[in-house]
Write a protein that holds these residues in place. Structure first.
Motif, PDB file in Angstrom:
ATOM      1  N   GLY A  12      45.903 115.301  10.584  1.00  0.00           N
ATOM      2  CA  GLY A  12      45.051 114.846   9.472  1.00  0.00           C
ATOM      3  C   GLY A  12      45.743 113.777   8.647  1.00  0.00           C
ATOM      4  N   ILE A  17      45.836 113.593   1.686  1.00  0.00           N
ATOM      5  CA  ILE A  17      47.065 114.386   1.579  1.00  0.00           C
ATOM      6  C   ILE A  17      47.946 114.205   2.818  1.00  0.00           C
ATOM      7  CG2 ILE A  17      47.881 116.778   1.571  1.00  0.00           C
ATOM      8  CD1 ILE A  17      45.440 117.444  -0.255  1.00  0.00           C
ATOM      9  N   VAL A  37      42.036 112.645  14.345  1.00  0.00           N
ATOM     10  CA  VAL A  37      40.881 112.337  15.191  1.00  0.00           C
ATOM     11  C   VAL A  37      40.439 110.892  14.964  1.00  0.00           C
ATOM     12  CG1 VAL A  37      39.085 113.112  13.557  1.00  0.00           C
ATOM     13  CG2 VAL A  37      38.728 113.391  16.025  1.00  0.00           C
ATOM     14  N   VAL A  61      43.900 112.787  18.230  1.00  0.00           N
ATOM     15  CA  VAL A  61      43.711 114.168  18.672  1.00  0.00           C
ATOM     16  C   VAL A  61      42.685 114.877  17.801  1.00  0.00           C
ATOM     17  CG1 VAL A  61      45.646 114.994  17.238  1.00  0.00           C
ATOM     18  CG2 VAL A  61      44.910 116.353  19.196  1.00  0.00           C
ATOM     19  N   VAL A  63      42.095 118.386  16.629  1.00  0.00           N
ATOM     20  CA  VAL A  63      42.922 119.597  16.601  1.00  0.00           C
ATOM     21  C   VAL A  63      42.167 120.860  17.002  1.00  0.00           C
ATOM     22  CG1 VAL A  63      44.533 118.684  14.867  1.00  0.00           C
ATOM     23  CG2 VAL A  63      42.532 120.018  14.113  1.00  0.00           C
ATOM     24  N   PHE A  92      38.498 120.032   6.536  1.00  0.00           N
ATOM     25  CA  PHE A  92      37.407 119.543   5.701  1.00  0.00           C
ATOM     26  C   PHE A  92      36.516 120.717   5.317  1.00  0.00           C
ATOM     27  CE2 PHE A  92      33.854 120.005   8.606  1.00  0.00           C
ATOM     28  CZ  PHE A  92      34.507 120.129   9.826  1.00  0.00           C
ATOM     29  N   ILE A 140      48.671 123.589   5.572  1.00  0.00           N
ATOM     30  CA  ILE A 140      47.970 123.315   4.312  1.00  0.00           C
ATOM     31  C   ILE A 140      46.811 124.296   4.183  1.00  0.00           C
ATOM     32  CG2 ILE A 140      46.680 121.630   2.958  1.00  0.00           C
ATOM     33  CD1 ILE A 140      49.718 121.034   3.187  1.00  0.00           C
ATOM     34  N   THR A 188      42.574 117.968  -5.634  1.00  0.00           N
ATOM     35  CA  THR A 188      43.493 116.839  -5.454  1.00  0.00           C
ATOM     36  C   THR A 188      42.690 115.578  -5.169  1.00  0.00           C
ATOM     37  OG1 THR A 188      45.071 118.410  -4.503  1.00  0.00           O
ATOM     38  CG2 THR A 188      45.522 116.082  -4.137  1.00  0.00           C
ATOM     39  N   PRO A 191      40.164 110.750  -0.621  1.00  0.00           N
ATOM     40  CA  PRO A 191      38.835 110.269  -0.222  1.00  0.00           C
ATOM     41  C   PRO A 191      37.839 111.418  -0.076  1.00  0.00           C
ATOM     42  CG  PRO A 191      40.511 109.093   1.006  1.00  0.00           C
ATOM     43  CD  PRO A 191      41.234 110.167   0.229  1.00  0.00           C
ATOM     44  N   THR A 193      37.660 114.306  -1.884  1.00  0.00           N
ATOM     45  CA  THR A 193      37.167 114.815  -3.173  1.00  0.00           C
ATOM     46  C   THR A 193      36.513 113.718  -4.008  1.00  0.00           C
ATOM     47  OG1 THR A 193      39.411 114.601  -4.040  1.00  0.00           O
ATOM     48  CG2 THR A 193      38.695 116.808  -3.396  1.00  0.00           C
TER      49      THR A 193
HETATM   50  N1  LIG Z   1      41.705 117.272  -1.629  1.00  0.00           N
HETATM   51  C1  LIG Z   1      41.703 118.507  -2.129  1.00  0.00           C
HETATM   52  O1  LIG Z   1      41.323 118.756  -3.292  1.00  0.00           O
HETATM   53  C2  LIG Z   1      42.179 119.654  -1.285  1.00  0.00           C
HETATM   54  C3  LIG Z   1      42.390 120.886  -1.903  1.00  0.00           C
HETATM   55  C4  LIG Z   1      42.839 121.957  -1.147  1.00  0.00           C
HETATM   56  C5  LIG Z   1      43.080 121.796   0.205  1.00  0.00           C
HETATM   57  N2  LIG Z   1      42.865 120.593   0.784  1.00  0.00           N
HETATM   58  C6  LIG Z   1      43.131 120.481   2.214  1.00  0.00           C
HETATM   59  O2  LIG Z   1      43.989 119.404   2.457  1.00  0.00           O
HETATM   60  C7  LIG Z   1      43.708 118.839   3.732  1.00  0.00           C
HETATM   61  C8  LIG Z   1      43.489 117.342   3.600  1.00  0.00           C
HETATM   62  O3  LIG Z   1      42.427 117.100   2.712  1.00  0.00           O
HETATM   63  P1  LIG Z   1      42.130 115.660   2.115  1.00  0.00           P
HETATM   64  O4  LIG Z   1      41.472 115.890   0.812  1.00  0.00           O
HETATM   65  O5  LIG Z   1      43.358 114.824   2.200  1.00  0.00           O
HETATM   66  O6  LIG Z   1      41.002 115.155   3.131  1.00  0.00           O
HETATM   67  P2  LIG Z   1      40.742 113.738   3.834  1.00  0.00           P
HETATM   68  O7  LIG Z   1      39.332 113.790   4.284  1.00  0.00           O
HETATM   69  O8  LIG Z   1      41.188 112.611   2.977  1.00  0.00           O
HETATM   70  O9  LIG Z   1      41.705 113.792   5.119  1.00  0.00           O
HETATM   71  C9  LIG Z   1      41.475 114.713   6.160  1.00  0.00           C
HETATM   72  C10 LIG Z   1      41.933 114.097   7.468  1.00  0.00           C
HETATM   73  O10 LIG Z   1      41.738 115.086   8.505  1.00  0.00           O
HETATM   74  C11 LIG Z   1      41.232 114.392   9.643  1.00  0.00           C
HETATM   75  N3  LIG Z   1      40.512 115.332  10.518  1.00  0.00           N
HETATM   76  C12 LIG Z   1      39.316 115.941  10.278  1.00  0.00           C
HETATM   77  N4  LIG Z   1      38.949 116.663  11.336  1.00  0.00           N
HETATM   78  C13 LIG Z   1      39.922 116.516  12.276  1.00  0.00           C
HETATM   79  C14 LIG Z   1      40.105 117.024  13.593  1.00  0.00           C
HETATM   80  N5  LIG Z   1      39.185 117.806  14.177  1.00  0.00           N
HETATM   81  N6  LIG Z   1      41.238 116.694  14.253  1.00  0.00           N
HETATM   82  C15 LIG Z   1      42.158 115.885  13.679  1.00  0.00           C
HETATM   83  N7  LIG Z   1      42.031 115.352  12.461  1.00  0.00           N
HETATM   84  C16 LIG Z   1      40.917 115.673  11.756  1.00  0.00           C
HETATM   85  C17 LIG Z   1      40.308 113.335   9.071  1.00  0.00           C
HETATM   86  O11 LIG Z   1      40.055 112.310  10.016  1.00  0.00           O
HETATM   87  C18 LIG Z   1      41.114 112.864   7.868  1.00  0.00           C
HETATM   88  O12 LIG Z   1      41.994 111.790   8.215  1.00  0.00           O
HETATM   89  C19 LIG Z   1      42.523 119.620   4.286  1.00  0.00           C
HETATM   90  O13 LIG Z   1      42.980 120.667   5.114  1.00  0.00           O
HETATM   91  C20 LIG Z   1      41.882 120.192   3.037  1.00  0.00           C
HETATM   92  O14 LIG Z   1      41.158 121.359   3.297  1.00  0.00           O
HETATM   93  C21 LIG Z   1      42.419 119.511   0.079  1.00  0.00           C
END
Ligand SMILES: NC(=O)c1ccc[n+]([C@@H]2O[C@H](COP(=O)([O-])OP(=O)(O)OC[C@H]3O[C@@H](n4cnc5c(N)ncnc54)[C@H](O)[C@@H]3O)[C@@H](O)[C@H]2O)c1
Length: 254
Positions: A12, A17, A37, A61, A63, A92, A140, A188, A191, A193
């Protein structure tokens, strides 16, 4: 917190993050596999790490697909000789009240957020055991693992599952010098949130003693600690990086 020469997979890592974690580990000398992905996004982040003087490669990939995860792990060993650290970030949320949720959406959320972490832990764990030089796995999770949220049935269940998967793996892999911990972000700025409804955002942030949303760097700093030699004796733990959100509900004087 030097990670020179350590081979680290960050899933990811094309966005939010995961991107920040990949940049942070790369800046500390890790050989980073930027796994996502989104192949173009992963290549761009790998380019950023290299541009800053680090070493990185991109891996496309999904996942939630066991075959793709195995191929990705094998490619890491071919490129860098080992898998020393894994950071499971890909994930997500699809928000829907449980009674309205389709089976397909449930499978999609659990498939990436929970099964995806299992598949990556399995692929990395097997290689770390074979290598015999220990390792670090950081999953995470989310404050959603602790606090139920309206329309978060699949996501909350997946993240709670990540916490227990982390603890089970800590027991199973600890004897090999492999630590398995989780980091649970609160709200956090990423993109993902940026698309949150204003009312949800305001309601969440009103419960954060720090008075601000988290930044990806807040999360990356905790991951860096857990990936570093300083955290050698920390195993099976969850660090919530949430500005105090999960400490309690009452933020006014009684
Ligand atoms: N942003 C928040 O407030 C928050 C809070 C708690 C937990 N999280 C967790 O942190 C992680 C990252 O969140 P974020 O806010 O940076 O999201 P984001 O959408 O900015 O990034 C997520 C990334 O995961 C990739 N991804 C999605 N499905 C995939 C798959 N099947 N295989 C490989 N890659 C894949 C996406 O292409 C993207 O690049 C997630 O697990 C989310 O649940 C985020």
């Amino acid at each position: 917190m030097e990670l020179s020469g350590k081979s680290a997979i960050v899933t990811g890592a094309a966005s939010g993050i995961g991107r920040e974690i990949a940049l942070t580990l790369g800046a500390r000398g890790a050989l980073v596999t930027v796994a996502d992905v989104n192949a173009g996004g992963a290549a761009a982040v790998a380019g950023e790490i290299e541009g800053a003087g680090g070493t990185a490669r991109a891996a496309a990939v999904d996942v939630s697909d066991g075959g793709q995860v195995e191929a990705m792990a094998a490619s890491v060993v071919s490129a860098y000789g080992s898998v020393d650290a894994l950071v499971n970030v890909a994930g997500f949320a699809l928000n829907s009240p449980v009674v309205d949720m389709s089976e397909d959406d449930w499978d999609l959320v659990l498939g990436v957020n929970l099964k995806g972490q299992f598949l990556c832990c399995r692929a990395a764990g097997r290689r770390m055991i074979e290598q015999g030089t220990g390792g670090r796995i950081i999953n995470i999770a989310s404050t959603a693992a602790l606090n139920a949220r309206y329309a978060g049935g699949a996501y909350c269940a997946a993240k709670a599952g990540v916490v227990q998967l982390t603890k089970v793996l800590a027991l199973e892999l600890g004897g090999y010098g492999i630590t398995v911990n989780a980091v649970g972000p609160g709200f956090t700025e990423t993109p993902a949130t940026a698309e949150s409804p204003g009312e949800y955002r305001a309601n969440f942030l009103a419960q954060v003693p720090a008075g601000r949303a988290g930044r990806p760097g807040d999360i990356a700093n905790a991951v860096l600690f857990l990936a570093s030699p300083l955290a050698e004796y920390v195993n099976g733990q969850v660090i919530y990086v949430d500005g105090g959100y999960s400490a309690g509900k009452l933020t006014v004087r009684g």
